[in-house]
Design a protein around this motif. Sequence first.
Motif, short mmCIF file in Angstrom:
data_model
loop_
_atom_site.label_atom_id
_atom_site.label_comp_id
_atom_site.label_asym_id
_atom_site.label_seq_id
_atom_site.Cartn_x
_atom_site.Cartn_y
_atom_site.Cartn_z
N LYS A 1 111.95 57.99 86.34
CA LYS A 1 113.15 59.27 86.60
C LYS A 1 112.52 60.19 85.72
O LYS A 1 113.28 61.58 85.59
N MET A 2 112.00 59.91 84.79
CA MET A 2 111.80 60.36 83.14
C MET A 2 110.64 61.11 82.67
O MET A 2 110.28 61.14 82.24
N GLU B 1 124.40 58.21 87.11
CA GLU B 1 124.17 57.81 85.05
C GLU B 1 122.71 59.25 85.17
O GLU B 1 122.98 59.13 84.40
N TRP B 2 122.06 59.02 85.80
CA TRP B 2 120.72 59.19 85.62
C TRP B 2 120.92 61.17 85.83
O TRP B 2 120.25 62.04 85.25
N SER C 1 121.88 67.15 82.16
CA SER C 1 122.39 68.11 80.64
C SER C 1 121.83 67.96 79.81
O SER C 1 121.59 69.17 78.76
N GLU C 2 120.13 67.17 79.66
CA GLU C 2 119.50 67.68 78.72
C GLU C 2 118.96 68.58 79.11
O GLU C 2 118.61 69.15 77.86
N ARG D 1 123.47 62.88 85.67
CA ARG D 1 124.04 63.57 84.17
C ARG D 1 123.25 63.85 83.31
O ARG D 1 123.11 64.65 82.61
N ALA D 2 122.34 63.03 82.86
CA ALA D 2 121.84 61.91 81.67
C ALA D 2 120.65 63.77 81.56
O ALA D 2 120.70 64.19 80.47
N TYR D 3 119.77 63.74 82.72
CA TYR D 3 118.76 65.12 82.65
C TYR D 3 119.35 65.88 82.90
O TYR D 3 118.69 66.73 82.25
N LEU E 1 120.24 67.28 71.40
CA LEU E 1 120.13 65.96 72.50
C LEU E 1 121.55 66.78 73.12
O LEU E 1 122.01 66.64 72.37
N LEU E 2 121.12 67.41 74.57
CA LEU E 2 122.17 67.55 75.24
C LEU E 2 123.29 66.65 76.13
O LEU E 2 122.40 66.50 76.75
N GLY E 3 124.57 66.31 75.44
CA GLY E 3 125.16 65.44 76.46
C GLY E 3 126.25 66.54 76.60
O GLY E 3 127.08 66.63 76.06
N ASP E 4 126.99 65.84 78.32
CA ASP E 4 127.98 66.18 78.70
C ASP E 4 128.89 64.81 78.85
O ASP E 4 128.59 64.08 79.43
N GLU F 1 131.74 65.52 80.56
CA GLU F 1 133.17 65.29 81.49
C GLU F 1 133.99 65.24 80.74
O GLU F 1 135.32 64.73 81.79
N ARG G 1 123.32 56.83 74.75
CA ARG G 1 122.12 56.93 75.86
C ARG G 1 121.27 57.68 74.75
O ARG G 1 119.64 57.43 73.86
#
Lengths: 429, 329
Positions: free
Chosen positions: A5-6, B271-272, B278-279, B274-276, A91-94, A96, A108
């Motif tokens: 995923k990342m 979850e994935w 927004s980053e 959103r996290a990815y 680290l930009l977090g949302d 909601e 996270r």
Amino acid sequence: MENKKMEVSGINRRNFLKTSAALGAAATISGFPAVLRGAAPKEILIGSIQPVTGPLPDIGIAMQRGNKLAADEINARGGIKSMGGAKLKLLLGDCEAKEDVGRTVAERQIKEGAVCLVGPFLSGVAMAIATLAEQRNVPFVIDVAALDAITAKGYKNVFRCFAKTEFFMTSMARYLDLIIKEKKVTIKRIAVTNAGDAFGRGQGAAFIKYVKDKKLPFEIVEHIEYPLGVKDLSAEVAKLKAAKPDLLCPVARPGDAKLLIREMYKQRLELLGIISPGSPGWYEPEFVKDMDKLAYYVLDNVPWVNPKSPKFQEANARFEKLYPGKYLDTNSGYAYTGVLVIADALERAKSTDPAALREALRKTNFKDHPMVGGPVIFDEKGDNINAATAMVQVLPDPNMDDRVKVVLPKEAAQAPYVFPWKQLWERGA
Amino acid sequence: MKRLYIFLAVILAVLLFLPQVLNNYWLEIFILIFFYAYLGQCWNILTGYTGNISLGHALYVGIGAYTATRLAIVFDLSPWAGMFIGALLAMAVGLAIGFLGFRFGLKGVYFVLITISFAEIGRLIALHMESLGSFMGLFVDFKPGFWNMQFKGNLPYYYISLGLLLFSVVVVRALEISKIGRYLVAIREDEDAAESLGVNTFKYKMWAIALSSFMTALAGTFDANRIFHLSPDRVMSMGLSIEIILRPIIGGMGTVLGPIVGSFLITLPAEWTRAYLSEVGRPGLHMVIYGFVLIFAVFFFPRGIMPFLNRVFKPFFIKPSNIKGGHRS
């Protein structure tokens, strides 16, 4: 799953963290510097958590921008000098605008290696993150959130730059006192109005409670509550007229503020003036532009930027350049201040160790910020003892955008304030 | 069947062992998955098995959360006891709603409306009661300890949520193979026919709503001691009610594993993304993706994912010779 995923950024440490997580070594904050054997980190991660989506996206985005503005400024100045010029990375977090999401995002960011958290505008979300910060032992700097209960728990990791509700009322009382003395007016009878939503009831009730608890020499002659989104306030204003108040202290948003003023104009409600204990209805462009002359002379007690401070002028210039048409306001200004406070603490802590950072934050004495109020100093609960409000007033100015001016405290004032006001129907509106 | 049980046992063993190698963030994700799967399972008891759609299940979550928290604040009662008191209270409310709904034969959309309105009434009451913290909500004190159902790490929360989920699976499975379960399914398929064959439909529907509301409230207490803040707009909101029903709908209503499969399918991507997103500075896009995933799922799997999985995997788990038209009781 996680790696698939990342595959996004080539940042070594992130990859390192991920592989270590995949290997089953839970990457924790303290675990990271240990791996580097005490070498100064190249970049320091700070978790920014704001309500970027949900019901308040404008505010969330403005605050995220405020956070970013500060981080970029620190990096342009050469990073955290005491740690070999380590750069800040946000680290930009949302969140909601949801509490459980805020918690997950914070969790996270801590996993990714954030050494400190900043955010989140909403008091409920702040509470969820504050508890998590306590559980994980990570410092959390609240840039905006007003509810007293957050710091009342006495968490050792939580610091708040913004004014708590109690401070709003303290300075409201101080300004009232000052206005009465300076203008030699008699204010005895006060009427309070607010909408029936969480914010309105909170502010309204807090003000009335403060007046009663401190035995201030005022009589609350009427307290009117109306539903949020109300379409007609004629009955409420008739009630006000019957109560014959000297002063109206309304808590309102632009919509009900407009209804209230129009109705007062129609029914010719005679007052010395309007002073809001702190609500956004009276300075928003929507109210100021639509009401034109009827909006004049309304005073509002709100945390505000200090237009006279060089820090504000310089930061605001950069902000306006980056985001045309936007300027540094209360929320983005505090968001900006929050990250500056963290950077200042990191500079003094000389380490990203949570205990050292927490100690450094405790000892904060940070003058160089763009807001009204003295240097940021945290008390034992983590509240900023110098978080202050300003009185802003809508004053005649040919340019509509410049009508809202800071009038108190004197050192930030852009213009002298007018009180008592000219009655609504005498303004030729 | 044997193979299926072995397979499920393996999965369970993995889930029990998993926390040993996960960090707090991943535990958090799994807690969310289990928590919503559990809530979905509770909702499933009522809606999946009797066909009466409830859009007010947040009310029971709220009752469970508020009751246990209030008892903990005033009487210092452990949430472990408070959660059952809250659950009983929720059950009483559920029975009252059920009585009104079923006694007067409200069906379909009318039953949905009655559940929504009661949930709204509950939210408004909480919003205006000073003792429940009114609009600001209740702030739970953080006092870590088993007795208080509060912990520093996520590990205990993981096991509690997993325990709740297992409990619900056992209950639903037991219900499914029992006589009551058969009656409920009969009611779902054709209530008038069931009634004419002598099934006391009113009684069994009351059973279903009682069990469903009781179990839903238990989750509320768990949530209160994990998030530490209760506000009517969170634990009694329409948003939560919808959140609860999404999982079983996507996974498959009226199946034991549906809510669990649905919870994995919804929570992880949400979850994935959103996290990815927004980053990398694309906040809000995850909502769009989420919406598409839901539309896609409902479009291609109108009865949920579970029937499809059943078709694909049934030959593997159950020997073809054993496939009959279900059980005969």
